[in-house]
Design an enzyme around this catalytic site. Structure first.
Site, short mmCIF file in Angstrom:
data_model
loop_
_atom_site.label_atom_id
_atom_site.label_comp_id
_atom_site.label_asym_id
_atom_site.label_seq_id
_atom_site.Cartn_x
_atom_site.Cartn_y
_atom_site.Cartn_z
N CYS A 86 0.23 13.06 -1.95
CA CYS A 86 0.08 12.78 -3.38
C CYS A 86 -0.46 14.02 -4.11
O CYS A 86 0.20 15.03 -4.17
CB CYS A 86 -0.80 11.55 -3.56
SG CYS A 86 -0.61 10.78 -5.18
N HIS A 194 1.59 7.37 0.39
CA HIS A 194 0.30 7.46 1.10
C HIS A 194 0.36 6.85 2.49
O HIS A 194 0.05 5.66 2.65
CB HIS A 194 -0.77 6.71 0.30
CG HIS A 194 -1.14 7.38 -0.98
ND1 HIS A 194 -2.16 8.30 -1.06
CD2 HIS A 194 -0.62 7.29 -2.23
CE1 HIS A 194 -2.27 8.73 -2.31
NE2 HIS A 194 -1.35 8.14 -3.05
N GLU A 196 -1.79 7.24 4.73
CA GLU A 196 -3.15 6.87 5.14
C GLU A 196 -3.56 5.50 4.60
O GLU A 196 -4.55 4.93 5.05
CB GLU A 196 -4.14 7.96 4.68
CG GLU A 196 -4.59 7.91 3.23
CD GLU A 196 -3.56 8.46 2.24
OE1 GLU A 196 -2.41 8.73 2.66
OE2 GLU A 196 -3.90 8.60 1.05
#
Lengths: 227, 83
Positions: A86, A194, A196
């Protein structure tokens, strides 16, 4: 694996990244502040999402000149794995570690939702645990994710297999549906979605975990060779 | 002291999502004569006078103020009112 998670003023996915690395692959993780001078002691560098320096001027434009970035560029050029997610991707673009630039999303809205990505290649250190052509579910959360590059750059990205992830549907107007690209050497990956935030079923998907597992596997294998 | 006005715009040929949204809105308000709108940035930099002023400002633009992949810039130098 010693992992550095960079922290700029305005980073807000640094703890998510830390969590994914610690719980996901058992990495030895440390936060590294923007004022630090060196990341040489780490095995991999992670640039998290957020709004570094308030996204003033352009997303990532000011973070790219933070003291820590000089060492990040140096280590990246030596071949150390660097993942930018990002805002981290935007920083990598601004730093010139990856080609292209980000524009505002085509409908000008901040988009925050789960999307489907196609894994375009599984030959890089980031994607070896995926199947090429596989569809994965990972969330996006961005306002400036509309990837742009000129025709020549796009052709070379395609030719060198540098397009790693594409959106299954047009999410933000990105050229060729690009969601993530890597550098030619293959050790720097930037992506808007994302991974994560997709490491446990409880989060809605754990499809992002394989990315961290791929990196861990690469690190372990590279150690076997050198020791 | 000089005042430098830096204008940053998206390169020609790079789709400008903000510009097209503003154009659509102007059309909706009845301004049918509007052909195209582009949205950019105007940055005012106050600098001390020096021999390499223009070269230094060019450098500032290329390093930080503008992203040459998608943006063009131009600037004009104005005598600032003395403080």
């Amino acid at each position: 694996m010693k992992a550095a998670v960079l922290v700029f003023p305005g980073s807000n996915c640094d703890h998510d990244m830390y969590y994914a690395l610690e719980k996901g692959i058992g990495a030895d993780v440390e936060f590294v502040r923007h004022t630090e001078k060196s990341v040489a002691e780490y095995d991999a560098i992670f640039i998290p999402g957020g709004f570094s320096y308030g996204d003033y001027l352009r997303s990532g434009a000011i973070a790219r000149f933070a003291p820590v970035m000089e060492s990040v560029v140096e280590e990246a050029e030596k071949g150390k794995p660097v993942l930018g997610v990002c805002n981290g991707f935007q920083v990598l673009l601004e730093a010139g570690l990856l080609p292209g630039a980000m524009k505002r999303n085509k409908d000008l809205k901040f988009i925050c939702r789960q999307v489907e990505l196609r894994v375009e290649e599984n030959s890089s250190l980031f994607t070896q645990d995926y199947q090429a052509g596989e569809t994965i579910k990972v969330p996006v959360a961005h306002g400036d994710g509309n990837y742009y590059c000129d025709d020549e750059t796009l052709a070379s990205l395609k030719e060198n297999g540098q397009i790693v992830f594409t959106y299954e549907d047009d999410v933000n107007g990105s050229r060729a549906g690009i969601a993530g690209i890597r550098n030619q050497a293959g050790n720097v990956l930037g992506m808007m979605p994302h991974p994560e935030r997709a490491v446990e079923e409880l989060l809605g998907s754990k499809d992002g975990l394989a990315l961290f597992e791929s990196m861990y596997k690469h690190w372990r294998e590279s150690r076997v060779v050198t020791t | 002291m000089k005042k430098v006005h830096v204008y940053v715009t998206l390169k020609e040929g790079v789709l400008d999502p903000q510009g097209s949204a503003v154009a659509r809105s102007l059309h909706a308000l009845g301004y049918d004569e509007v052909q195209e709108v582009s949205v950019g940035k105007w940055i005012v930099v106050e600098v001390e006078e020096g021999p390499n002023l223009e070269a230094r400002v060019t450098e500032m633009c290329e390093k930080l103020l503008c992203n040459p992949v998608i943006e063009d810039y131009s600037f004009s130098v104005e005598e600032a009112v003395s403080s």
